[in-house]
Design a protein around this motif. Sequence first.
Motif, mmCIF file in Angstrom:
data_model
loop_
_atom_site.group_PDB
_atom_site.id
_atom_site.type_symbol
_atom_site.label_atom_id
_atom_site.label_comp_id
_atom_site.label_asym_id
_atom_site.label_seq_id
_atom_site.Cartn_x
_atom_site.Cartn_y
_atom_site.Cartn_z
ATOM 1 N N ASN A 303 -3.765 88.048 -112.724
ATOM 2 C CA ASN A 303 -3.521 87.098 -111.631
ATOM 3 C C ASN A 303 -2.838 87.795 -110.451
ATOM 4 O O ASN A 303 -3.203 87.572 -109.290
ATOM 5 C CB ASN A 303 -2.658 85.950 -112.147
ATOM 6 C CG ASN A 303 -2.603 84.784 -111.186
ATOM 7 O OD1 ASN A 303 -3.622 84.375 -110.637
ATOM 8 N ND2 ASN A 303 -1.413 84.244 -110.968
ATOM 9 N N SER A 304 -1.872 88.655 -110.752
ATOM 10 C CA SER A 304 -1.192 89.406 -109.688
ATOM 11 C C SER A 304 -2.171 90.315 -108.949
ATOM 12 O O SER A 304 -2.160 90.393 -107.713
ATOM 13 C CB SER A 304 -0.050 90.235 -110.275
ATOM 14 O OG SER A 304 0.951 89.411 -110.827
ATOM 15 N N SER A 307 -4.275 88.368 -106.606
ATOM 16 C CA SER A 307 -3.538 88.020 -105.389
ATOM 17 C C SER A 307 -3.509 89.192 -104.407
ATOM 18 O O SER A 307 -3.659 89.014 -103.197
ATOM 19 C CB SER A 307 -2.112 87.604 -105.734
ATOM 20 O OG SER A 307 -2.116 86.512 -106.605
ATOM 21 N N TYR A 322 -9.317 86.850 -111.213
ATOM 22 C CA TYR A 322 -8.954 85.458 -111.512
ATOM 23 C C TYR A 322 -9.803 84.891 -112.654
ATOM 24 O O TYR A 322 -9.312 84.134 -113.491
ATOM 25 C CB TYR A 322 -9.124 84.578 -110.274
ATOM 26 C CG TYR A 322 -8.138 84.840 -109.162
ATOM 27 C CD1 TYR A 322 -6.808 85.142 -109.427
ATOM 28 C CD2 TYR A 322 -8.534 84.755 -107.814
ATOM 29 C CE1 TYR A 322 -5.907 85.363 -108.393
ATOM 30 C CE2 TYR A 322 -7.641 84.975 -106.789
ATOM 31 C CZ TYR A 322 -6.325 85.290 -107.077
ATOM 32 O OH TYR A 322 -5.431 85.503 -106.053
ATOM 33 N N GLU A 344 -3.312 80.424 -107.146
ATOM 34 C CA GLU A 344 -3.818 81.614 -106.448
ATOM 35 C C GLU A 344 -5.280 81.446 -106.054
ATOM 36 O O GLU A 344 -5.691 81.851 -104.961
ATOM 37 C CB GLU A 344 -3.650 82.850 -107.335
ATOM 38 C CG GLU A 344 -2.199 83.204 -107.632
ATOM 39 C CD GLU A 344 -1.379 83.426 -106.376
ATOM 40 O OE1 GLU A 344 -1.899 84.018 -105.404
ATOM 41 O OE2 GLU A 344 -0.213 83.002 -106.357
ATOM 42 N N LYS A 378 5.144 77.836 -104.290
ATOM 43 C CA LYS A 378 4.024 78.543 -103.664
ATOM 44 C C LYS A 378 2.960 77.541 -103.201
ATOM 45 O O LYS A 378 2.423 77.650 -102.088
ATOM 46 C CB LYS A 378 3.419 79.536 -104.660
ATOM 47 C CG LYS A 378 2.374 80.462 -104.066
ATOM 48 C CD LYS A 378 1.923 81.496 -105.076
ATOM 49 C CE LYS A 378 3.008 82.513 -105.339
ATOM 50 N NZ LYS A 378 2.566 83.616 -106.205
#
Length: 420
Positions: A303-304, A307, A322, A344, A378
């Motif tokens: 996921n990071s 992003s 993702y 995200e 977020k």
Amino acid sequence: HWAVQHDRVAELDRFLPGLTAFYEMRGFFQEATQIFDEAAQAIAQATNLIPRTSHNLIGRLLARQAKFTALLGEFNPARQLLERSLALLREGEIPGELAFTLRELGEVMYRLGEYERARQFAQESLALDRGPEDRYSLALTLNLLGSIARDTGNYVESKKHFEESGALREAMGDRQGVAKVFNNLGILYTIQGDYVEARRLLERSLDLRRELGDDYGAALALNNLGNIATDLEDYPEARRLYQASLAIRRAIGDRFAIALAMNNLGNVALLQGDYLEAQQLCQESLITRRAIGDRRGVAGSLNSLGSIASTQGDYQAARAYYREALQIALEIDAKQRQLEILAEVAGLLANEGQLEASIEWLTFIVNDPIAERETILKAQRRLHMLLPRLTPDAARAARARGLAAHLTDIVAQARAQLRE
């Protein structure tokens, strides 16, 4: 070796709990795995022990070896050791030792993201902790159940388990255990957005750990204080705390925690606009997490990386990251992680001009009671930026759809969006 050769096995039996606690507090995980492995091998080769005694001791030693193997982030080898231990200990039917091994197996399953199996092992362990002499074991198992409940979004149940565990620790004068409960409650309050109470608990945990010389626990508290600094957008302080935690974890050799700290540092680097450093840190974290079988962590690193790719305009790479992250989060039923990923992906949709879908998803996330505070913040920031870009009628309609949606609906839409 000495205890076996001199027929003093009873002494080994008596000192085993204290020895385990000593190695854990000092962070001597490598040494512990080696010592317990060598002791188990020595007993297996001994000729002066009857098979029943030998099997019980080997089972106990394998369980301790597995505990420290797991603390080093080697979850699959730890599971294999615990399964061997369980088979031997079931022969002897020693409730306390069975409870220990079942709880450790639950801990490993929890780390592997297999929450239902983790809960089953913990409940089986709990059923064996019947007497007043089992208070320590009971406190540990309640702590595990609290962590499972927290990570599956059952916050009321989680707090109840942690507080019950803490009361038992206080009654026993177990300061290290109290520090552990402070840490876990601190995480829970962070997730729920009560940063004042979270910081108070985590700082108390850190102070206690330092007084006790518990480096492993101190590193945990530093990492979790770093999470609060990140949520409050104090990125220099977050970086300082994560780096302090990482230094301790490297010294210990805890691969699970090293990967966690590196991914946290990668997320801070992304927020500070250092994309190259962010990608390097998150990629290294991903490699380690894959190697040790930390599936929840793998989903987080993916996921990071998604992003980072999305921020740089590489939407094809972002979709691939993702897609895999969401698939893993679904397989392990990690709903908080699913919401984190969906937030995200909603950002990616907005970047591609799909504003109504993005606002719908973000509205759902902001109002979901199990979403972590960081995820909600977020999503709120993105909503604030996106809403003025739609007509009032279109914005109201998108938000209404989000308020009426269910997680399964949003996940299904996301999977369709992320298809190759």
